[in-house]
Design an enzyme around this catalytic site. Structure first.
Site, PDB file in Angstrom:
ATOM      1  N   HIS A   1      43.560  28.926  41.131  1.00 16.70           N
ATOM      2  CA  HIS A   1      42.219  28.774  41.686  1.00 16.70           C
ATOM      3  C   HIS A   1      41.534  27.448  41.366  1.00 16.70           C
ATOM      4  CE1 HIS A   1      38.689  30.004  43.682  1.00 16.70           C
ATOM      5  NE2 HIS A   1      38.770  31.296  43.449  1.00 16.70           N
TER       6      HIS A   1
ATOM      7  N   THR B   1      31.697  25.991  45.975  1.00 18.88           N
ATOM      8  CA  THR B   1      31.125  27.300  46.301  1.00 18.88           C
ATOM      9  C   THR B   1      29.720  27.442  45.727  1.00 18.88           C
ATOM     10  OG1 THR B   1      32.061  28.319  44.313  1.00 18.88           O
ATOM     11  CG2 THR B   1      33.382  28.415  46.351  1.00 18.88           C
TER      12      THR B   1
ATOM     13  N   TYR C   1      27.798  39.514  43.754  1.00 15.32           N
ATOM     14  CA  TYR C   1      28.235  38.135  44.006  1.00 15.32           C
ATOM     15  C   TYR C   1      28.937  38.079  45.347  1.00 15.32           C
ATOM     16  CZ  TYR C   1      30.734  33.686  42.964  1.00 15.32           C
ATOM     17  OH  TYR C   1      31.219  32.403  42.968  1.00 15.32           O
TER      18      TYR C   1
END
Length: 803
Positions: free
Chosen positions: A500, A629, A616
């Site tokens: 990630h 993000t 979230y």
């Protein structure tokens, strides 16, 4: 092979012996070819023997490298002058020279000054000085025009009012703005053409962020708790906040993006827990279709499709993502580290190692690692040739070396033991060479021994097993540090596990859409299931990586594997396709599909838990340079009011619909704020980092950043709809992807809206939590989706008619 003594060894399987003979002879041939020349000293002098094949391969490899360097240089020039083009320089210079010969001075005396400066040299004729002066002025004018166009485009792209306009309605001002953007955007942009024209992420005012935060937590706190938090927030906004904000403003002026580098370092690279489940995520294959059941063939096409994408990426031929009718560009910076990238463990923090090129991949099968070269005779291997290499690996009967089979478990466990082990046992000799081969590979490939994918006779169990396999596998058969691991299962199903830190899911999703489309619609398969084309016996066999793993290191591997197994076995996963309706019917209700799903998630969670929680939803900030993000806090006062009305039998349908529309509009507004740089959480995160650098304590920030996200959600976007013509090929639908639970007592939910009539959900939680159950939540979610749709008067029969 000669066996003496024990008679039982003489009965070894003959094909295995023959395979090892062939392998040995091919390895010897490969070793000889690896040396370009050999020489022998004799009484008559030196006998020099050249290997023409080796020299040819060296020449072709060098030619390939120089081609890539030239392409990079050319693309650098084209991107550097965008939104102009290199040819526009000639047009400007010719225009200037033409006006000069027409006795018109377009420079207002500047050309004459250049001419007088050149006159001091005494080496040029009058005509030469005129030409040089004209060219210099024309070049300067051309550069000034480029800077003006680029700055004008940056100013235009800083306007985000179009996002807040009512859906389907566009004002005249917005239309004029769109025309201006298109005029200044140039023609035929490459992947990185817009990078220098993108605006910087703005730093919101402290008071605005604090007020939005208080608004977001109001429905989640009791009156006393909210009163206490309000006091902390207001004190922070007046006293410490402005001081921290000053440093953040300073960083925003100096750095390209005030969030991204800290986000990458502190959220990802400094995390000391396992990447597996906690950080890495996965992407699934097509839901219903398996174009071939031959594992080697699917791997051949899949690997070749990935390499075609890399070829386009190296040449910057991938088109930048554009919004609003191909007008507004998104940042493309995350594509840079897609290939030839690996996360390197450290005791305090990890680092990202990225190479400009890599000519091999590493393939894992049955506990063994193989290095596979991607080029032969100076060209990329064809699908059938890659299939041949993969089949050679599948046919290899050799056993793993000591410690080799579970080696990848080091990347699945805690980071500190892996970092210490890497430093102690993989810093020299064959271990270093083999680890370098893995970490410097273009990407990692796993040939999984299990069969996975959707089975109509048992959809729930098959999809859950498929999701868990992609997320963690056996904990020792994926290299979780690589930018991504390409996984091919025994029955031909495939998938991907991605690290990630280097990029977010939409970037990997863009690659994956291309791979699935290219595999099925461009490359295809022969009637017998093999890749199209012919095999090539001249290609050297894949190389087994050699390891010398001591027992102390094997103990660390076992410890990491135990840690990973405990984590993996605790993951409760439920992945399912929702067929009742899709975004087509949702849009008929004149509402945002994402808002619809988010409100359904709120309703499902309330029915599941009996309470609301901090939620979230991942949004992107790629309207800004190097943006990543932002968080949309989906649980709002408006959404809570709607949910409470849905579970209240005294509320009428009309009242519920009114509250739904208010909640939906609020959610869309929050999403737009997040996308345009006015989110809450990244700003507070950066203020917290500054406070740590200044060694000052903030009770407000400490409490905000310690709040758990018990419902973490993300929508997987479909970015290349044109690749899949679902009207002609309705069965070629994507399954999407998912991730592990963020909180120990919470849910992780990923979803993808496929075409007009399908939504795929991926729900994760932990078995160890007595409060959560992924299958139970899935049932509540299906019911919530249907209950909300029923408010609009769409019965199950009318939905079938719509389908």
């Amino acid at each position: 092979m000669v066996v003496i003594g024990r008679p039982e060894l003489c009965c070894r399987w003959k094909p295995e012996i023959e395979f090892q003979k062939n392998w040995r002879s091919l390895k010897m041939a490969e070793a000889h070819q690896a040396v370009a020349f050999q020489f022998t000293v004799t009484p008559d002098g030196i006998d020099l023997r050249l290997s023409h094949e080796a020299l040819k391969q060296i020449y072709l490899s060098g030619l390939h490298s120089w081609k890539k360097k030239f392409i990079r240089f050319k693309n650098g020039v084209i991107t550097g002058v965008y939104p102009a083009s290199p040819s526009s320089w000639l047009i400007v210079v010719v225009g200037v020279m033409s006006t000069m010969y027409a006795k018109i001075d377009p420079s207002l005396g500047i050309i004459a000054k250049i001419n007088r400066t050149l006159d001091t040299t005494g080496y040029m004729s009058s005509q030469t000085k005129n030409i040089v002066s004209g060219v210099l002025f024309g070049t300067g004018l051309w550069v000034a025009l480029i800077i003006t166009m680029r700055y004008s485009l940056k100013v235009l792209l800083s306007y985000h009012g179009w996002m807040f306009a009512e859906h389907g309605k566009m004002s005249r001002a917005t239309r004029i703005w769109m025309c201006m953007v298109k005029i200044f955007s140039g023609r035929k942009p490459m992947l990185y053409s817009f990078q220098t024209s993108l605006p910087r992420l703005p730093v919101p005012a402290v008071k605005d962020t604090v007020n939005r935060y208080l608004e977001s937590v109001r429905p989640l706190m009791k009156d006393e708790d909210f009163k206490r938090m309000t006091a902390l927030a207001q004190d922070f906004a007046v006293n410490l906040g402005p001081r921290l904000q000053w440093y953040l403003k300073l960083k925003s002026w100096w750095a390209t993006n005030y969030v991204s580098d800290w986000w990458e370092e502190y959220v990802y690279l400094r995390g000391r827990g396992p990447l597996m489940v906690n950080s890495n995520y996965y992407a699934m294959d097509l839901l219903y279709v398996i174009p071939t059941h031959l594992q080697a063939a699917r791997a051949g096409n899949g690997i070749h499709a990935i390499l075609l994408y890399r070829h386009k990426l190296d040449r910057e031929e991938i088109k930048p993502i554009l919004l609003l009718g191909s007008t507004v560009p998104l940042c493309s910076a995350q594509w840079e580290r897609m290939f030839n990238t690996c996360r390197i463990p450290g005791e305090e923090t990890d680092t990202i190692q990225h190479l400009r090129d890599s000519k091999h991949i590493v393939v894992f099968h049955k506990g063994r690692y193989f290095k596979v070269w991607l080029y032969h005779d100076g060209r990329l291997l064809k699908p059938r040739e890659i299939e041949q290499q993969i089949q050679r690996i599948l046919d290899d009967p050799s056993e793993p070396q000591a410690g080799e089979a579970k080696l990848a478990a080091l990347t699945a466990g805690e980071r500190v033991p892996w970092a210490k082990c890497r430093q102690a046992y993989f810093g020299r000799g064959k271990n270093k060479q083999s680890l370098d081969a893995v970490e410097k590979a273009a990407f990692f490939v796993t040939l999984d021994e299990t069969e996975q994918g959707y089975r109509e006779e048992d959809p729930d169990a098959s999809m859950d097993s498929y999701a868990k396999s992609l997320l963690h596998g056996r904990c020792s058969d994926r290299w979780f540090d690589k930018s991504f691991t390409f996984i091919v299962f025994k029955n031909g199903k495939m998938g991907m596990n991605a690290e990630h830190s280097w990029a977010d899911a939409p970037v990997v999703g863009h690659l994956w859409e291309y791979v699935m489309s290219t595999d099925c619609f461009q490359l295809g398969y022969a009637e017998d299931g093999h890749c199209k084309g012919d095999t090539n016996p001249n290609i050297p066999y894949p190389t087994r990586l050699q390891w010398d793993i001591p027992e102390e290191c094997q103990d660390v591997i076992e410890t990491s594997l135990n840690t990973a197994n405990i984590l993996a076995s605790d993951v409760d996963f439920h992945s399912f396709p929702f067929h009742a309706f899709g975004k087509g019917l949702i849009k008929k209700c004149r509402t945002s599909p994402d808002a619809f799903v988010q409100l359904a998630l709120q309703l499902a969670h309330y029915k599941d838990m009996g309470k609301f929680c901090l939620t979230y939803e991942a949004s992107m900030t790629r309207l800004f340079r190097e943006g990543r993000t932002e968080t949309v806090r989906s649980c709002s006062s408006e959404s809570c009011n709607f949910v409470l009305a849905m579970v209240d039998p005294t509320q009428t349908v009309k009242q519920k619909l009114r509250l739904f529309k208010i909640a939906s509009e609020k959610h869309q507004h929050l999403y737009r704020l997040a996308m345009t740089g006015s989110g809450i959480d990244r700003h507070l995160f950066c203020l917290y980092v500054v406070s740590k650098y200044l060694a000052v304590d903030s009770p407000f920030l400490k409490e905000v950043l310690s709040e758990p996200w018990r419902l973490s959600t993300s929508q997987t976007p479909q970015q290349q709809v044109e690749l899949f013509d679902l009207e002609r090929n309705p069965e070629y639908v994507s399954s999407g992807g998912g991730f592990g639970p963020v909180a120990d007592d919470g849910y992780g939910v990923s979803y993808i809206l496929v075409g007009e009539n399908l939504i795929n959900f991926h729900i994760s939680s932990k078995f160890s939590s007595p409060e959560t159950d992924s299958h139970r939540f899935g049932k509540h979610l299906k019911q919530a989706m249907n209950d909300i749709m029923a408010l609009f008067g769409f019965s199950s029969n009318s939905r079938k008619e719509f389908h």
